[in-house]
Design a protein around this motif. Structure first.
Motif: not given
Length: 254
Positions: A48-51, A77-81, A94-99, A129-131
């Motif tokens: 269950n990581p935050d990021v 979790p927040i996603i950074i690709f 496009e999918i509103n990834a945080v960064d 943001e995740v939603l």
């Protein structure tokens, strides 16, 4: 504030480099690593990581599919690709990834991404943001293609899904074994599943996708697993994992 992070990349040196660069941030605690999409999903459920720092091009599926399945499991979790290719960055936004961060990793670029995440958590905006990511992945449809493009001897061939016997994952793509011979493709098995969209295709193992119409024989194996004999490729041994053996029994009423 301390945020937990999971690193997902199928290349160990890339994970090592990112872990090293993140070591300068006392706010980030790396609690795990994963080298495949399946392992990433399992680790997110368990840890269950935050990021999640998520490589887009994994050997078994792409990062967007991983993100979709993570959200389907109820984890946010927040996603950074992370990617080596600029064109994927466009889709990430496009999918509103945080960064996103490009390989090779830049300390300055990573600094901006980390600070963005920290600020989001401070302002309690991570759920919003995740939603947005989840909603995009839930509604985005991959168009159905009747034929697949594959490669052999430097030439591109178009094949019908019904001619496929089975597919096996290899580094950065798959080998597609058909009635006309063997071909290579850059599609992961998950991408092939999405493109084919047929109930006749069954993921027997994380590295194998089988056309059930081409199964000739089911051979009981140890620990409740099976080996499949495939028409035209009888000398090959296609494994069925313990996890998928239960589903196979249901399909064939074994």
């Amino acid at each position: 504030m301390k945020l937990t992070a999971l690193l997902v990349d199928d290349e160990s040196p890339a994970r090592d480099e990112l872990r090293y660069l993140l070591g300068k941030y006392p706010e980030i605690n790396v609690i795990g690593e994963a080298s495949s999409g399946e392992e990433a999903i399992e680790n997110v459920i368990e840890l269950n990581p935050d990021v999640v720092f998520l490589d887009i091009k994994l050997w078994d599926m792409d990062g967007f599919e991983v993100a979709r399945r993570i959200f389907e499991k109820g984890k946010t979790p927040i996603i950074i690709f992370a990617t080596a290719y600029d064109e994927y960055a466009v889709k990430a936004f496009e999918i509103n990834a945080v960064d996103y961060i490009l390989k090779p990793f830049s300390a300055d670029r990573l600094e901006k991404a980390v600070q963005k995440v920290i600020n989001m958590f401070k302002n309690q905006r991570q759920s919003e943001e995740v939603l947005r990511i989840a909603e995009y992945l839930r509604t985005k449809e991959i168009p159905l293609c009747n034929k697949l493009s594959v490669w052999k001897n430097g030439r591109i061939y178009l094949i019908c899904p019904e001619d496929i016997c089975y597919c096996v994952a290899v580094e950065k793509g798959s080998i597609v074994k058909t009635r006309q011979g063997e071909f290579s493709t850059s599609y992961t098995l998950s991408e092939l599943e999405e493109k084919i969209k047929s109930p006749n295709f069954f993921r027997t193992h994380k590295s194998y996708l089988v056309n059930l119409d081409r199964v000739k024989e089911i051979i009981p194996w140890f620990n409740g697993t099976f080996i499949l004999s495939i028409q035209g490729y009888e000398k090959d041994e296609v494994p069925v994992s313990r996890r998928q053996a239960k589903e196979l029994r249901k399909l064939f009423d074994i």
